[in-house]
Design a protein around this motif. Structure first.
Motif, PDB file in Angstrom:
ATOM      1  N   UNK A 111       0.736  -1.020   0.057  1.00  0.00           N
ATOM      2  CA  UNK A 111       0.190   0.104   0.026  1.00  0.00           C
ATOM      3  C   UNK A 111       0.845   1.151   0.199  1.00  0.00           C
ATOM      4  N   UNK A 112       1.919   1.224  -0.886  1.00  0.00           N
ATOM      5  CA  UNK A 112       2.774   2.305  -1.066  1.00  0.00           C
ATOM      6  C   UNK A 112       3.554   2.292  -2.358  1.00  0.00           C
ATOM      7  N   UNK A 113       3.669   3.594  -2.863  1.00  0.00           N
ATOM      8  CA  UNK A 113       4.354   3.550  -4.177  1.00  0.00           C
ATOM      9  C   UNK A 113       5.783   3.320  -3.912  1.00  0.00           C
ATOM     10  N   UNK A 114       6.262   2.200  -4.788  1.00  0.00           N
ATOM     11  CA  UNK A 114       7.566   1.821  -4.728  1.00  0.00           C
ATOM     12  C   UNK A 114       8.124   2.015  -6.221  1.00  0.00           C
ATOM     13  N   UNK A 115       9.516   2.741  -6.208  1.00  0.00           N
ATOM     14  CA  UNK A 115      10.254   2.810  -7.290  1.00  0.00           C
ATOM     15  C   UNK A 115      11.766   2.253  -7.327  1.00  0.00           C
ATOM     16  N   UNK A 116      12.169   1.821  -8.442  1.00  0.00           N
ATOM     17  CA  UNK A 116      13.747   1.478  -8.751  1.00  0.00           C
ATOM     18  C   UNK A 116      14.092   0.448  -7.708  1.00  0.00           C
ATOM     19  N   UNK A 117      15.276   0.532  -7.097  1.00  0.00           N
ATOM     20  CA  UNK A 117      15.828  -0.371  -6.159  1.00  0.00           C
ATOM     21  C   UNK A 117      15.010  -0.676  -5.030  1.00  0.00           C
ATOM     22  N   UNK A 118      14.250   0.439  -4.623  1.00  0.00           N
ATOM     23  CA  UNK A 118      13.332   0.265  -3.179  1.00  0.00           C
ATOM     24  C   UNK A 118      12.063  -0.670  -3.644  1.00  0.00           C
ATOM     25  N   UNK A 119      11.865  -0.906  -4.671  1.00  0.00           N
ATOM     26  CA  UNK A 119      10.706  -1.907  -5.229  1.00  0.00           C
ATOM     27  C   UNK A 119      11.373  -3.251  -5.134  1.00  0.00           C
ATOM     28  N   UNK A 120      12.834  -3.336  -5.535  1.00  0.00           N
ATOM     29  CA  UNK A 120      13.350  -4.659  -5.793  1.00  0.00           C
ATOM     30  C   UNK A 120      13.595  -5.260  -4.191  1.00  0.00           C
ATOM     31  N   UNK A 121      14.109  -4.260  -3.599  1.00  0.00           N
ATOM     32  CA  UNK A 121      14.577  -5.001  -2.394  1.00  0.00           C
ATOM     33  C   UNK A 121      13.334  -5.083  -1.327  1.00  0.00           C
ATOM     34  N   UNK A 122      12.189  -4.415  -1.524  1.00  0.00           N
ATOM     35  CA  UNK A 122      11.023  -4.501  -0.787  1.00  0.00           C
ATOM     36  C   UNK A 122      10.336  -5.895  -1.056  1.00  0.00           C
ATOM     37  N   UNK A 123      10.067  -6.100  -2.453  1.00  0.00           N
ATOM     38  CA  UNK A 123       9.402  -7.386  -2.698  1.00  0.00           C
ATOM     39  C   UNK A 123      10.340  -8.588  -2.499  1.00  0.00           C
ATOM     40  N   UNK A 124      11.625  -8.261  -2.460  1.00  0.00           N
ATOM     41  CA  UNK A 124      12.537  -9.528  -2.594  1.00  0.00           C
ATOM     42  C   UNK A 124      12.603 -10.088  -0.908  1.00  0.00           C
ATOM     43  N   UNK A 125      11.794  -9.279   0.053  1.00  0.00           N
ATOM     44  CA  UNK A 125      11.654 -10.044   1.480  1.00  0.00           C
ATOM     45  C   UNK A 125      11.131 -11.420   1.233  1.00  0.00           C
ATOM     46  N   UNK A 126      10.250 -11.851   0.273  1.00  0.00           N
ATOM     47  CA  UNK A 126       9.432 -12.781  -0.111  1.00  0.00           C
ATOM     48  C   UNK A 126      10.429 -13.892  -0.771  1.00  0.00           C
ATOM     49  N   UNK A 127      11.696 -13.720  -1.155  1.00  0.00           N
ATOM     50  CA  UNK A 127      12.119 -14.661  -2.166  1.00  0.00           C
ATOM     51  C   UNK A 127      13.075 -15.680  -1.554  1.00  0.00           C
ATOM     52  N   UNK A 128      13.256 -15.588  -0.087  1.00  0.00           N
ATOM     53  CA  UNK A 128      13.903 -16.551   0.523  1.00  0.00           C
ATOM     54  C   UNK A 128      13.273 -18.039   0.520  1.00  0.00           C
ATOM     55  N   UNK A 129      13.985 -19.238   0.178  1.00  0.00           N
ATOM     56  CA  UNK A 129      13.405 -20.358  -0.084  1.00  0.00           C
ATOM     57  C   UNK A 129      13.449 -21.148   1.374  1.00  0.00           C
ATOM     58  N   UNK A 130      12.575 -21.970   1.387  1.00  0.00           N
ATOM     59  CA  UNK A 130      12.473 -22.914   2.630  1.00  0.00           C
ATOM     60  C   UNK A 130      11.679 -24.101   2.441  1.00  0.00           C
ATOM     61  N   UNK A 131      11.923 -25.351   3.219  1.00  0.00           N
ATOM     62  CA  UNK A 131      11.251 -26.575   2.718  1.00  0.00           C
ATOM     63  C   UNK A 131       9.756 -26.168   2.905  1.00  0.00           C
ATOM     64  N   UNK A 132       9.067 -26.722   1.733  1.00  0.00           N
ATOM     65  CA  UNK A 132       7.626 -26.499   1.752  1.00  0.00           C
ATOM     66  C   UNK A 132       7.248 -25.282   0.945  1.00  0.00           C
ATOM     67  N   UNK A 133       8.079 -24.189   0.716  1.00  0.00           N
ATOM     68  CA  UNK A 133       7.749 -22.980   0.118  1.00  0.00           C
ATOM     69  C   UNK A 133       7.837 -23.082  -1.397  1.00  0.00           C
TER      70      UNK A 133
END
Length: 334
Positions: A221-243
């Motif tokens: 719920x926030x405008x994201x641009x450039x590097x900030x967008x990549x770094x923010x959404x990348x909080x989800x990219x960590x892998x783990x068992x069952x993900x």
């Protein structure tokens, strides 16, 4: 890792770890100049390659804006976890109300999490809500707590993360992260890692450098641009068992803007044909032709370097150097 750790710290070696999203300053300091004199990476391990090799997940694979998610019937048909009658009611209600209403978006996020995200990663999945300001984070926390209490949901609790003190002019309330969560700021990461909390509402904090593999869904719920967008959404990219996947529901940004932000870090030179495994043997043959090393050198080095962990000794490094020294001397004579 076991092999590297077994050799311990070497005084003559330095190790540098680089972020996957380097800034211009990083390239200027560590990069190598290209043909035009501009700094370029001396080595590339792209986001695409990391995704293909299973080190991280592709956070754009299931990225969707609220316009798409709630206006297309396909979004419901493709989501077996969602109660279709409830989803249709939520969709109709959402379209009839102003999309910036915190109460309405809170309902959408809570219900989506309970109907879709909660069962992911063996029932341990968590979500992050990215808010546009500290005041928004405070109000979202109050709305989340209120809605969850009204619905008598006992399987979902939210935490909030922001810096300093926030005064809400609507009620003259004074809020801090600690008094809203009920414990100190230093405890948040460990608390969120438990089964007690499922959602983290953030305002700047934890949008970068936060490593929680159980994060599966993000509500933006926030405008994201450039590097900030990549770094923010990348909080989800960590892998783990069952993900197996991730999900992003974005209330503020356009798909093209997010895609453009990821391009510099995601793209890599296209390969027109599959890699030829014989290239490994071609490279070996080319190296052998220099005759700096012999078969017995490789044999002797491997016997020391790949010894079982429990048989390794501090003196092994000296043995490796003794094997390499003659090879280095041959190279210097060329």
């Amino acid at each position: 890792n076991e092999i590297m750790e077994s050799h311990g710290t070497q005084k003559n070696m330095s190790f540098f770890a680089f972020t996957a999203t380097p800034k211009h300053k990083t390239l200027e300091i560590f990069g190598e100049k290209d043909a035009e004199g501009n700094p370029a990476p001396f080595h590339l391990y792209s986001m695409r390659q990391a995704i293909e090799e299973g080190f991280i997940l592709d956070v754009l694979k299931n990225y969707v804006t609220y316009k798409t998610y709630f206006r297309l019937q396909k979004a419901i048909d493709d989501d077996p976890e969602v109660d279709k009658s409830k989803a249709k009611r939520a969709m109709a209600q959402f379209i009839s109300l102003h999309p910036h209403h915190l109460r309405q978006k809170t309902e959408i996020m809570v219900e989506h999490f309970r109907n879709y995200t909660r069962e992911k990663i063996g029932g341990k999945a968590k979500a992050m809500v990215v808010t546009r300001s500290r005041l928004h984070a405070v109000r979202y926390k109050r709305e989340f707590d209120k809605y969850i209490s009204e619905k008598n949901y006992h399987d979902m609790k939210a935490l909030v993360a922001f810096s300093g003190t926030v005064i809400d002019p609507k009620n003259d309330g004074e809020y801090t992260e600690a008094n809203m969560n009920g414990f100190g700021e230093s405890e948040l990461v460990d608390k969120f890692d438990t089964d007690e909390y499922q959602v983290l509402l953030v305002a700047e904090k934890y949008q970068t450098g936060f490593d929680q593999p159980l994060l599966h869904t993000m509500y933006v719920d926030k405008k994201l641009k450039g590097l900030q967008a990549v770094q923010t959404l990348s909080r989800l990219n960590r892998s783990c068992g069952g993900k197996e996947d991730t999900f992003v529901l974005d209330f503020e940004n356009e798909v093209t803007d997010i895609q453009d932000a990821f391009k510099p870090y995601y793209q890599v030179t296209e390969i027109d044909q599959p890699t030829d495994p014989n290239q490994v043997y071609v490279l070996k043959s080319q190296l052998d032709d220099y005759q700096y090393y012999y078969a017995q050198d490789i044999e002797a080095f491997s016997k020391v370097f790949f010894k079982p962990f429990h048989k390794q000794k501090p003196s092994d490094q000296g043995k490796l150097n003794a094997i390499l020294d003659p090879i280095i001397e041959r190279f210097k004579k060329e």
